[in-house]
Design a protein around this motif. Sequence first.
Motif, PDB file in Angstrom:
ATOM      1  N   LEU A 215      10.665 -40.161  69.130  1.00  0.00           N
ATOM      2  CA  LEU A 215      11.577 -40.218  70.165  1.00  0.00           C
ATOM      3  C   LEU A 215      12.843 -40.658  70.443  1.00  0.00           C
ATOM      4  N   GLU A 216      13.848 -40.811  70.693  1.00  0.00           N
ATOM      5  CA  GLU A 216      15.293 -41.762  70.836  1.00  0.00           C
ATOM      6  C   GLU A 216      15.918 -41.068  72.066  1.00  0.00           C
ATOM      7  N   MET A 217      16.172 -42.035  72.948  1.00  0.00           N
ATOM      8  CA  MET A 217      16.258 -42.139  74.090  1.00  0.00           C
ATOM      9  C   MET A 217      17.448 -43.318  74.113  1.00  0.00           C
ATOM     10  N   GLU A 218      19.127 -43.025  74.531  1.00  0.00           N
ATOM     11  CA  GLU A 218      19.819 -43.998  75.076  1.00  0.00           C
ATOM     12  C   GLU A 218      20.610 -43.972  76.326  1.00  0.00           C
ATOM     13  N   CYS A 219      21.012 -45.291  77.154  1.00  0.00           N
ATOM     14  CA  CYS A 219      21.884 -45.002  77.937  1.00  0.00           C
ATOM     15  C   CYS A 219      22.653 -46.696  77.761  1.00  0.00           C
TER      16      CYS A 219
ATOM     17  N   TYR B 107      20.895 -53.015  70.474  1.00  0.00           N
ATOM     18  CA  TYR B 107      21.228 -54.241  71.495  1.00  0.00           C
ATOM     19  C   TYR B 107      20.837 -53.706  73.088  1.00  0.00           C
ATOM     20  N   GLN B 108      19.888 -52.710  72.227  1.00  0.00           N
ATOM     21  CA  GLN B 108      18.716 -52.948  73.145  1.00  0.00           C
ATOM     22  C   GLN B 108      19.692 -51.089  74.071  1.00  0.00           C
ATOM     23  N   ARG B 109      20.234 -50.437  73.911  1.00  0.00           N
ATOM     24  CA  ARG B 109      20.659 -48.798  74.171  1.00  0.00           C
ATOM     25  C   ARG B 109      20.016 -48.455  74.482  1.00  0.00           C
ATOM     26  N   THR B 110      19.024 -48.265  72.600  1.00  0.00           N
ATOM     27  CA  THR B 110      19.086 -47.225  72.323  1.00  0.00           C
ATOM     28  C   THR B 110      16.839 -47.454  72.289  1.00  0.00           C
ATOM     29  N   LEU B 111      16.003 -46.308  72.557  1.00  0.00           N
ATOM     30  CA  LEU B 111      14.402 -46.894  72.880  1.00  0.00           C
ATOM     31  C   LEU B 111      14.530 -45.674  71.634  1.00  0.00           C
ATOM     32  N   ARG B 112      13.513 -46.455  70.879  1.00  0.00           N
ATOM     33  CA  ARG B 112      13.410 -45.371  69.692  1.00  0.00           C
ATOM     34  C   ARG B 112      11.827 -45.227  69.673  1.00  0.00           C
ATOM     35  N   ILE B 113      10.585 -44.431  70.236  1.00  0.00           N
ATOM     36  CA  ILE B 113       9.004 -44.230  69.149  1.00  0.00           C
ATOM     37  C   ILE B 113       9.060 -43.263  68.668  1.00  0.00           C
ATOM     38  N   VAL B 114       8.217 -43.625  67.519  1.00  0.00           N
ATOM     39  CA  VAL B 114       7.707 -42.824  65.853  1.00  0.00           C
ATOM     40  C   VAL B 114       6.666 -42.293  66.520  1.00  0.00           C
ATOM     41  N   ASN B 115       6.011 -41.460  65.699  1.00  0.00           N
ATOM     42  CA  ASN B 115       5.161 -41.057  65.633  1.00  0.00           C
ATOM     43  C   ASN B 115       4.524 -40.756  66.959  1.00  0.00           C
ATOM     44  N   VAL B 116       5.117 -39.846  67.462  1.00  0.00           N
ATOM     45  CA  VAL B 116       4.913 -39.288  68.846  1.00  0.00           C
ATOM     46  C   VAL B 116       3.809 -38.484  69.520  1.00  0.00           C
ATOM     47  N   SER B 117       2.871 -38.712  70.588  1.00  0.00           N
ATOM     48  CA  SER B 117       1.951 -38.456  70.848  1.00  0.00           C
ATOM     49  C   SER B 117       1.789 -37.727  72.106  1.00  0.00           C
TER      50      SER B 117
END
Length: 1299
Positions: A278-282, A311-321
């Motif tokens: 999961l990748e989200m960016e602001c 530089y904190q603009r993208t939040l990355r969560i691997v192996n999403v549950s």
Amino acid sequence: MMERRRMDAALLVLFLGHLAAALEVPLDLLEGLPQPPTITHQSPKDYIIDPRENIIIHCEAKGKPHPSFSWTRNGTHFDIDEDPNVTMKPHSGTLVVDISRAKAEQYECVYQCTARNKHGTAVSNNIVVRQSRSPLWSKEKIKPIVVQEGVSLVLPCRPPVGLPPPIIFWMDNYFQKLPQSSRVSQSLNGDLYFANVLREDSRNDYICYARFPYTQTIQQKQPITVKVLNMDAINDTMAAFYNDTDLFSEEPADERKPTFLVPSGPSSSKTVLRGQVLEMECIAEGLPTPEISWTKVSGVLPAKRTSFLHYQRTLRIVNVSESDAGDYRCTGRNQLGSVHHTIHVTVKAAPYWISGTPRNLVLAPGENGVLTCRASGTPKPSITWAMNGIPIENSPKDLSRKVEDDTIIFTDVQTGSSAVYQCNVSNDYGYLLSNAFVNVLSEPPRVLTPANKVYQVIKNHRALMDCASFGSPIPKIEWFKDSRSSTLDGDPYIHHDNGTLEIQVAQAVNSGKYTCVARNMLGIYENHIYLEVKEPTRILKQPEYKVVQRGRSAVFECKVKHDPSLIPTMTWLKDDGELPDDERLIVDSDSLTITDATENDAGVYTCIMNTTLDHDSASAELTVVEATPTPAVLSERPDAPTDLELTDQKKRSVQLTWTPGDEHNSPIQKFLIQYEDILHHRGHWHNLTEVLGTKTTAHLKLSPYVHYTFRVLALNAVGFSRPSFPSRMFKTEAAAPDENPTGIQGFGTEHDNLVISWKPLTSLQSNGPGLHYKVMWRQKTVDSEWTTVTVANTSKFVVSGTPTFVPYELKVQAVNDHGAGPEPVIAHGYSGEDLPVAAPENVQAVVRNSTVADVHWDPVPSKLIRGHLKGYKVYYWKERNLHKHNPHHSDQQVLTFSGNHTHGMLPGLHPFSLYSFNVRVYNGKGEGPASLTQQFETPEGVPGPPTSLIVTNPNLDSLTLEWNPPHVHNGRITGYTLKYQPVNNSNELGPVEELALPPNETSYTLPNLKYSTRYKFYLNAKTVMGAGPAISQEAITIMDEALISQPGIDVGAALPVSPFVNVNSSVGESGALISWEYWGPENNIYVEYKNQNSEAEEEWQKKLVNGSQTYMLKELKGGISYRVRLVAKGHHDQPLHLSKELVVTVPAVASRQVDIATQGWFIGLMCAIALLILILLIICFIQRNKGGKYPVKEKEDAHTDPEFQPMKDDDCTFGEYSDNEDHKPLKGSRTPSNGTVKRDDSDDSLVDYGEGGDGQFNEDGSFIGQYSGKSASRDTAEGHESSEAPSPINAMNSLNSFV
């Protein structure tokens, strides 16, 4: 009704679950077993290919018989034979598509592989084949971008759509990545975002690159030019850029609070699949640059799976549950305010297995089983079943099969029911397809673990012994040890479902032979394995912290103890890396030496001792300091630890903590923990364990029934600290013994007893009060019960009335008031021995040669030995020589052959002899009876040398030789061989003559010899085996016949053969001079002497005189007569030739007669006289210098050294010149260096006073010739004579000659 059916099915599954288990048929180990197909390898579902290479679609399967393969393409049968570009690999289902003659686009389809044999059909996944694409960037003309400083900016990338999507990055014309920061960053879609632009952002080479991974190609977008201006510059250049430039802003850029460029609006939503990323960016713009932060509204972020990029603009969560679903808020904040955006995340799930894929079943006829297809997903997936690739509803009906949703239940299966079942689980996001076969077999058990496999494990580690088996029905596994008296159940053994036997903490007593037994209704199978428990590898002396001066040496010791059966390897590391390749670093077996240390040598050194099973390591630090006279920091022993505290108290363990004392400038390396057992050994402290110097806590393992107190000592480079104060007492509860006595032995001291001995347990091992032992024994070969007695705490027990030498099984078990120890290990022993009662039979000898014979015998049966067989003894003796009829008994000899031998060799026998021998067996008690005495004869050998050889009856041309036969015949003498040859005065040997003589001859006369000639004779005896060694002698024929008639000459004996002639002596002051002539061979020549009146036992004194014809004996004392002789000796110092003896008498010297020349007073007197004469001469010189001179003398003095002037004898004045001088210098006078006398200009030269006559004395005895001149013609001839200045000594000698 539906819920009721599901509940019934679940109960049935629980009931049948324990009746059958999955079992894979090991085709590589068990040949001939049938098995339905199993897909072992296939291409991925989404298969992206490189269009430049051949297409390979994998499909591999196994089975018995080996399966055949077929394919479908887009759901219909794919006839491979009709497509010339497609081939199938032999013995495989893998397709190879040759794209050299076709386009890859033709084969972008959905493929499925089928593998079948007579027992079933397996199918692969649907394989979607697509080729990778890397399209070119569309051509476009990009206008320069001019912006005001401080505004936000977005540089679009918009790469071409590829398969798979390209990787985006921004670089300049020099292929250097553009710098990014919290102000400038790249978004997930590849665009470059500026939160605000600065003047330094101006450049003309913003280039977006797209890299396509499959084709390894990179596409480049046209460069973008950005010009950042302030407002004044914009006004000045408005006209120039107005027609062809886009202006993003005409207003001044002031500081402003953040706003989001991506995403837009206050909220958005995103869907992600379970297990993906999961990748989200602001991305926010503002001035100053905003900072981005993230939070989860409905929970917390998963720390281990979360990371922040760009530089904190993208939040990355691997192996999403599923737990990651919810609302996420990103916040952009600067000094002027903040902005928020909420992203709602929904997690969906493609189907996934809950308890793994369905497992294959191997069932015996009549057994029951279950196939389970447990999967989940979001939304909930649907499950369909197929059998051999056909939907199960269209398959033949089978009463033993029942389908219940995700489960197929089999009851009472029969032969022929084997098949492959497919489970398909699918929802909107994907599908799962799995094959599982049901194989109906009837097979007896087999153990697949190799027989007699040896497992090695370190003591106190876990031991796992495998017993992999196969059979249908599934075999039951049982384990036994050694005697197989009972199965291995309970502590310390753990049985695993796969047949493995586990011992969690292996001990030495666990070593031995183990048997695993696999059994089912069709049979039983055994397999033996062996467990060896090894001692651990331990570093006994660890390397210690070192501080050395530069240029000095440092030695790290690392002494290790390891199991002797394991091969150790010592490795040294520096700072966890390999040692530098430097000859200054010397690695020995237990040390590392660093010579001529430098600053680069400083670091942490680690020694690692590896074996094949374990390892141990220890480290120490080396500090290299300057070799300066600055005072070093004084180090002392550390202070004692304090504040000992016991926590976490359990039955057999406790945790000890303490506070370290002052280190005193030297780091603490380790802590030593000791204990005192107040109950058993009050006042004695024992080492318990050690911990690193960085720790202050230790977990201590304890023994039962001990009253512990603990103390701690600290160790630094100086030494150990004082012990800490003892801790409070900690009492462990008593328990049954954990171990039994070791070293159990069984032996007998008498023929009817059995002594059982063991090593008793220590008080620490007793685990409680009332320690005693249960001793058990029984005969091994008789099916008898164990006899048990209980004895006190002793170390042996004697069983009386036992049969002689019978094997026994023995056990000794430790028991105390709290119970018995573990089941003891069976040991083996024997009751007492007795003498053997039988002798070896069939004893015989085989003669090898004249000195060696082999003896053979049949072994004595073990029951008649009545003890441990030690070996056999052969007694043998010589009866007589075969050439003599009288008996000659020699001493009896014994040869011992240890072990179970049936033959032996007798060396060192005498040839041609009769020997007798017998054989006896012996055990630990002694020897048995002798066998029947046998005899054998040794064959003949070569004889010894004749006993003697003498020469008699010499004549002018003949000599008679007489001899005695050999003392050692070694057979029948068949004759003699006589060889002789002449020897000249130079000891050179002439030609050899050889004669064969009969055996009964003991003398022989040699005719036709040369007169006055020395001969050398060699005589040896012969047997049928050959000639023996020779005896030699020398003799000389007489000179002439006149000698024979001289009185006193004995013609019946040969002339002396001594090589010494003309032996004489003369006595002088220095000693006795001995002279001689020697014409013998090159030997060691000695002069020997001894007192004539001495006793016969006195040894001859000898002096080595090789190479000489005379020798002065200086050691003789006056007034004594000596016997003197010359001796020629051979290499082994045996006398060969003697000269005649001389009697030398040294005259006595009167004791008062003294050599005056050697007396000290005489020498002193002579020195005094010489000194007085020297003083007188000096006075004469002085007086002469004061006397008158002739005029010519005065002239001469100006040119001539006074030393050249002679001195008169009477008045000590210099001589006058006279007319009778010969102008020739006296012998001994000194001339100039060129050999001439320089003439003076004066008329009074020396030439005017003489004409060259010989030098002479004048009437008054003075020297006048010394001053004679030389003519020019004689200068050259006499100029090189040596000259010598006159001295007082010469003058004195001249004076004496006239006296």
